[in-house]
Structures are given as C-alpha cells and as structure tokens.
Scaffold this active site. Structure first.
Site, short mmCIF file in Angstrom:
data_model
loop_
_atom_site.label_atom_id
_atom_site.label_comp_id
_atom_site.label_asym_id
_atom_site.label_seq_id
_atom_site.Cartn_x
_atom_site.Cartn_y
_atom_site.Cartn_z
N ASP A 143 0.81 -1.23 0.00
CA ASP A 143 0.00 0.00 0.00
C ASP A 143 0.84 1.27 0.00
OD1 ASP A 143 -2.22 -1.65 0.09
OD2 ASP A 143 -2.29 -1.62 2.28
N GLU A 144 2.00 1.21 -0.60
CA GLU A 144 2.89 2.39 -0.63
C GLU A 144 2.42 3.43 -1.64
OE1 GLU A 144 3.83 -0.77 -1.15
OE2 GLU A 144 5.33 -1.34 0.35
N LYS A 169 3.01 10.14 -0.26
CA LYS A 169 2.23 10.62 0.90
C LYS A 169 3.02 11.56 1.80
CE LYS A 169 -1.46 8.05 1.73
NZ LYS A 169 -2.44 6.98 1.99
N ARG A 207 -5.57 0.53 8.57
CA ARG A 207 -4.16 0.15 8.49
C ARG A 207 -3.46 0.58 9.78
NH1 ARG A 207 -3.70 2.66 2.50
NH2 ARG A 207 -4.56 0.91 1.34
N GLY A 224 -4.54 -4.18 -3.86
CA GLY A 224 -5.53 -3.14 -4.13
C GLY A 224 -4.76 -1.90 -4.53
N HIS A 225 -4.71 -1.60 -5.82
CA HIS A 225 -3.90 -0.50 -6.32
C HIS A 225 -4.82 0.64 -6.75
CE1 HIS A 225 -0.31 -3.37 -7.24
NE2 HIS A 225 -0.67 -3.36 -5.98
N LYS A 243 1.78 2.23 -5.06
CA LYS A 243 2.33 1.71 -6.33
C LYS A 243 1.40 1.98 -7.50
CE LYS A 243 2.38 -2.34 -4.37
NZ LYS A 243 2.05 -1.97 -2.98
N GLN A 267 1.91 -6.04 -3.24
CA GLN A 267 2.35 -6.13 -1.85
C GLN A 267 3.64 -5.30 -1.65
OE1 GLN A 267 1.39 -9.49 -3.43
NE2 GLN A 267 -0.54 -8.52 -2.94
P1 GDP Z 1 -0.81 0.41 -3.52
O1 GDP Z 1 -1.41 -0.87 -3.07
O2 GDP Z 1 0.67 0.47 -3.28
O3 GDP Z 1 -1.15 0.77 -4.94
O4 GDP Z 1 -1.44 1.55 -2.60
P2 GDP Z 1 -3.00 1.68 -2.20
O5 GDP Z 1 -3.76 2.14 -3.38
O6 GDP Z 1 -3.47 0.45 -1.50
O7 GDP Z 1 -2.92 2.80 -1.08
C1 GDP Z 1 -2.37 4.05 -1.31
C2 GDP Z 1 -3.41 5.12 -0.95
O8 GDP Z 1 -2.78 6.37 -0.88
C3 GDP Z 1 -4.48 5.28 -2.01
O9 GDP Z 1 -5.67 5.67 -1.38
C4 GDP Z 1 -3.95 6.41 -2.89
O10 GDP Z 1 -4.98 7.13 -3.55
C5 GDP Z 1 -3.27 7.28 -1.86
N1 GDP Z 1 -2.09 8.02 -2.32
C6 GDP Z 1 -1.12 7.63 -3.19
N2 GDP Z 1 -0.14 8.56 -3.24
C7 GDP Z 1 -0.50 9.54 -2.40
C8 GDP Z 1 0.11 10.77 -2.00
O11 GDP Z 1 1.21 11.13 -2.41
N3 GDP Z 1 -0.56 11.52 -1.08
C9 GDP Z 1 -1.78 11.16 -0.57
N4 GDP Z 1 -2.35 11.96 0.32
N5 GDP Z 1 -2.38 10.01 -0.93
C10 GDP Z 1 -1.74 9.21 -1.81
P1 IMO Z 2 -0.93 -4.11 -2.31
O1 IMO Z 2 -0.49 -4.67 -3.63
C1 IMO Z 2 -1.01 -4.55 2.03
C2 IMO Z 2 -1.13 -8.63 3.63
C3 IMO Z 2 -2.40 -9.10 4.32
C4 IMO Z 2 -1.81 -10.08 5.31
C5 IMO Z 2 -0.68 -10.73 4.50
C6 IMO Z 2 -1.05 -12.03 3.83
O2 IMO Z 2 -2.22 -3.39 -2.35
O3 IMO Z 2 0.17 -3.34 -1.65
P2 IMO Z 2 -2.58 -12.71 1.76
O4 IMO Z 2 -3.99 -12.37 1.41
O5 IMO Z 2 -1.56 -12.30 0.75
O6 IMO Z 2 -2.42 -14.14 2.13
O7 IMO Z 2 -2.27 -11.87 3.10
O8 IMO Z 2 -0.31 -9.79 3.51
N1 IMO Z 2 -1.33 -8.11 2.24
C7 IMO Z 2 -1.26 -6.82 1.92
N2 IMO Z 2 -1.06 -5.73 2.68
N3 IMO Z 2 -1.11 -4.43 0.68
C8 IMO Z 2 -1.28 -5.51 -0.10
O9 IMO Z 2 -1.25 -5.45 -1.44
C9 IMO Z 2 -1.39 -6.78 0.51
N4 IMO Z 2 -1.59 -8.03 0.05
C10 IMO Z 2 -1.53 -8.83 1.12
O10 IMO Z 2 -3.05 -8.03 4.97
O11 IMO Z 2 -1.22 -9.40 6.39
MG MG Z 3 -2.92 -1.55 -1.84
#
Ligand code: GDP
Ligand code: IMO
Ligand code: MG
Length: 420
Positions: free
Chosen positions: A12-13, A328, A302, A39-40, A15, A221
């Site tokens: 969830d960085e 972020k 989170r 979840g991207h 990506k 991940q």
């Molecule tokens: P991913 O799994 O690495 O693609 O990240 P996620 O989508 O799960 O979570 C990142 C969250 O941060 C999402 O809600 C994005 O819309 C949000 N986001 C991404 N970059 C930034 C940023 O630079 N600032 C803020 N405030 N939100 C961001």
């Molecule tokens: P993105 O691509 C954050 C975590 C789950 C759990 C562990 C194992 O959006 O960054 P799994 O379902 O893979 O067997 O779960 O890994 N996890 C994530 N945490 N972002 C994800 O994907 C994740 N995919 C799995 O919460 O701790």
């Molecule tokens: Mg994510």
C-alpha cells in the site's frame, strides 16, 4: 529493457498511482506476482479506481497490459474489473493479455484460506481471504490449474479432481460454508476469460523486449511481505522483490534496468505481524485519519507508524533499488515533529539489520527526531520549492539507505508528483 516499480514496505505504498503516472513512458505494463490481495488505487478523471488483478497501466489507450505467470488469477475478480475498465471506454480485448502459465484461484482456495485463518485463531496472518496462500500452495505442490488449461476439453474434469482434493482438506478443518454460488460465478468468469487474449507470456514479452519495446513490471504487496525475506510467517505467498520479476514474467536478470522502490514518508501495515515503529497512540490515529489509511481491498484500518530506515535499507538492498519514490509526503504536513527509525534495540543490543525474527515485543526502535515542515505541500510542483525541512528529512533518508529519493508524491492525483 524492463524497469520495475515495487513496494519497499508492507504494501500500500502507492504503487498503483506511481505506475499509472509512469505508464505513458512504456509500451507494456506487466504484473509479475500476487493476486487479488492487491488493491492499487489510481484516479481517472477524478474518479477513484481500485485495481486488484489488472495492471495499473490499463487506462492508457496505447499501453499493453499483461498478467504474468507469477500471478495467481481469480477469474471472478478479473471479470468484474474488466467490466469496470470497459465502462471507461477501454477495450480489454485489445489491451489486456494473460499468460497461459498464470495459476487460477478456484472457489475452494478462498474457502481454504478462510478455514486456515479460523484454525489459527489469535495467531492468524490477517490474510485478505482471497485464496492467495492455498493457490500458491497448489502451484508449488504441483496441483494447480492454469489459465492455459481452460482451453482443454478436460478442464471441468481437472477442476472436479482438484475440488475433491480440497474438499478433504476442508472436511478436516470442519468447514461447512456452502460455496455453490461461488462455483456458479467461477464458471461464468471462466467463459469470459476464454474470450480474452491468452498468450505464451514469456515469448510474448521477450519478443517485445527484443524489438525494443519498453516494459514496466508492477509489483504487488511490499518487500517486507516477501515469502523469503519478509516478516515470516506474517507475509504473503509470493516473491514480491525484484527477483520475482524474472520468474514471474520469464525475463532474464540482465534485461532488468531501473528498479524504482516506492515507500511512504511514514509506514503502514495491514494484517498481523511485527511492526517495530507502530504507533498505538494519538499520533498513529492522526496518521490514519490524515492519510486515510484504510485497506483498498478489505477496508480494514491500516496500522500506522514512523518510517523504518532499518527495514527500508534492507529492502533497498534486496531489490537493487536505483531510485526511490516517496509517497504521501503531504500527509506529514501538519505534524509538529517526525521520527525516523535508525536502529533496533533487541534485548539490550543495538542493530541496523533486520533480524531473523522480528517479534514486536522485543524490538525497541531508536529514533532520530526531525521538526515538521508545517505547511501545505500538496500544490508544490518543483523540487526546489519543497519545504527546506522536508528536504532535510529526505536528505537524511537518502544518506541512510544509500539510494536517492528521486520523486516525491504529494497527493493522490496523477499529476501530484515532483521530480527532485
Ligand atoms: P498500492 O497498493 O501500493 O497501490 O497503494 P493503495 O492504493 O493500496 O494505497 C495508497 C493510498 O494512498 C491510495 O488511497 C492512494 O490514492 C493514496 N495516495 C497515493 N499517493 C498519495 C500521496 O502522495 N498523497 C496522498 N495523500 N495520498 C496518496
Ligand atoms: P498491495 O499490492 C497490504 C497482507 C495481508 C496479510 C498478508 C497475507 O495493495 O500493496 P494474503 O492475502 O496475501 O495471504 O495476506 O499480507 N497483504 C497486503 N497488505 N497491501 C497488499 O497489497 C497486501 N496483500 C496482502 O493483509 O497481512
Ligand atoms: Mg494496496
């Protein structure tokens, strides 16, 4: 030539947003591991989209997106996502390709995931319950069904054989949920999958590379969730690090060029397992609130904490990161002071290395303190206009981890990114 974008923390960085931003510079975007546990998030015309299976380049008309063999694919999620993407005028039959060697997630994988977590009780992984662990187990156990199998006349027979095997395991878990609805939608989704471009992914991608096309590999991940190097057993079931690109797409190591590692300016984790810099206090609550830190796949809150440079330096090393993208940064705008973890104290001993077991109770993070920049950074467009205190924060991180922060993301929208 293949560049890589992957997560350096526990997922969830950001990506999805970063891949979407860089996508126009590439011909092909390729997912190489993970499945619908991902979840991207990205924004298209101000609309928030969360992708689980389809690569994050899909909204660019001229970009080919490929789901590689290292991915585990849930056809039901894929079908739903294709419908969503199509509603934006994107032709998935033209822009989306799937490797024949991609492993399928079947309904009983999801059931087994749930049963296994229930049995673990307090020590559960906190899995997303999408069937990831059981489907990778069937891959290494050499039982899995793969996308290429759906073209065979014996697919249903193969499916029934696997289902019976799973049923015995589910009986052992005393699992009694009725999954017949899941099966019905699974077979509908398999019919849909048959209409998409199914290819020999390894030949497809190497032919493109050899003809000079540029590929961007998209990780799911984060490196601290890697099956080998993450906080085992609280990890996912695939190699999330850059090495996974080779096995997950069928490309040779010398084809890999830049590795862009994405890190938040702080840190989060969802699910169970150690997290040394976690803040179980008001500051942690604030990070969650300001950063809107709720899972994009499961909606779970989170866990939040300070950036952990011990872990970050470790993942920079494992991935061969050439450039870091810090996301972020804007979330820290209102914090009076910031901490960065520079060492762990484990049972009275200080270390800069991630140990074999990172059990939370024994690890005391050692912090360096920074003054916050306390201004609105969300509208800044140039590196030289970043607050001086943010520049100090970034400079310290660069020096500690030995890789340059080359981009700062200062908001969720596509254009909110600064090259420095
Ligand atoms: P991913 O799994 O690495 O693609 O990240 P996620 O989508 O799960 O979570 C990142 C969250 O941060 C999402 O809600 C994005 O819309 C949000 N986001 C991404 N970059 C930034 C940023 O630079 N600032 C803020 N405030 N939100 C961001
Ligand atoms: P993105 O691509 C954050 C975590 C789950 C759990 C562990 C194992 O959006 O960054 P799994 O379902 O893979 O067997 O779960 O890994 N996890 C994530 N945490 N972002 C994800 O994907 C994740 N995919 C799995 O919460 O701790
Ligand atoms: Mg994510």
């Amino acid at each position: 030539m293949v560049d890589v974008i992957l997560g350096l923390q526990w997922g969830d960085e950001g990506k999805g947003k970063i891949v979407d931003y860089f996508a126009p510079r590439y011909d092909i975007i390729a997912r190489f591991q993970g499945g619908p546990n991902a979840g991207h998030t990205l924004y298209v015309k101000d609309k928030k989209i969360v992708l689980h299976q389809i690569p994050s380049g899909i909204f660019h008309q001229n970009t080919i997106n490929i789901i590689g063999n290292g991915v585990v694919l849930d056809p039901v999620t894929l079908k739903r996502e294709c419908e969503l993407v199509s509603s934006f005028g994107i032709d998935v039959k033209k822009n989306l390709f799937i490797s024949k060697r991609t492993n399928l997630i079947v309904p009983t994988h999801r059931a087994l995931d749930k049963a296994s977590e229930l049995q673990k009780g307090e020590s559960k992984i906190g899995s997303t319950l999408k069937g990831i662990g059981p489907s990778y187990m069937d891959k290494t156990g050499r039982n899995a069904l793969r996308v290429g199998d759906i073209m065979s006349k014996s697919f249903t027979t193969q499916y029934i054989k696997l289902r019976l095997k799973h049923q015995k395991l589910l009986d052992n878990f005393h699992f009694i949920d009725d999954i017949s609805d899941w099966e019905e939608e699974f077979f509908e989704a398999i019919d849909f999958l048959r209409t998409l471009n199914i290819v020999s992914g390894e030949y497809f991608i190497n032919e493109k590379i050899n003809s000079g096309k540029k590929v961007l590999a998209e990780g799911a991940q984060g490196s601290m969730l890697d099956i080998d190097f993450g906080t085992f057993p609280f990890v996912t079931s695939s190699n999330t690090i850059s090495a996974g690109v080779c096995t997950g797409l069928g490309v040779a190591p010398q084809k890999i060029n830049e590795v862009l590692g994405v890190t938040k300016a702080y840190c989060t984790r969802v699910g169970g397992g150690p997290f040394p810099t976690e803040l179980n206090d008001e500051t942690g609550e604030n990070l969650r609130k300001v950063g809107n830190e709720f899972g994009a796949t499961t909606g779970r809150p989170r866990r939040c904490g300070w950036i952990d440079l011990v872990a970050l330096k470790y993942t920079v090393m494992l991935n061969g990161v050439t450039k870091v993208v810090m996301t972020k940064a804007d979330v820290l705008d209102s914090f009076k002071e910031l901490n960065v973890c520079t060492a762990y104290n484990i049972n009275g001993e200080e270390t800069n290395e991630v140990p074999f077991q990172l059990m939370q109770s024994e690890v005391k993070p050692q912090y360096k303190n920074f003054e916050g920049w306390n201004c609105d950074s969300g509208k800044i467009k140039d590196g030289e206009n970043l607050p001086v205190k943010m520049q100090h924060y970034i400079k310290f991180i660069n020096q500690y981890i030995g890789a340059p922060v080359a981009y700062v993301s200062n908001g969720p929208q596509r254009e909110q990114i600064i090259k420095i």
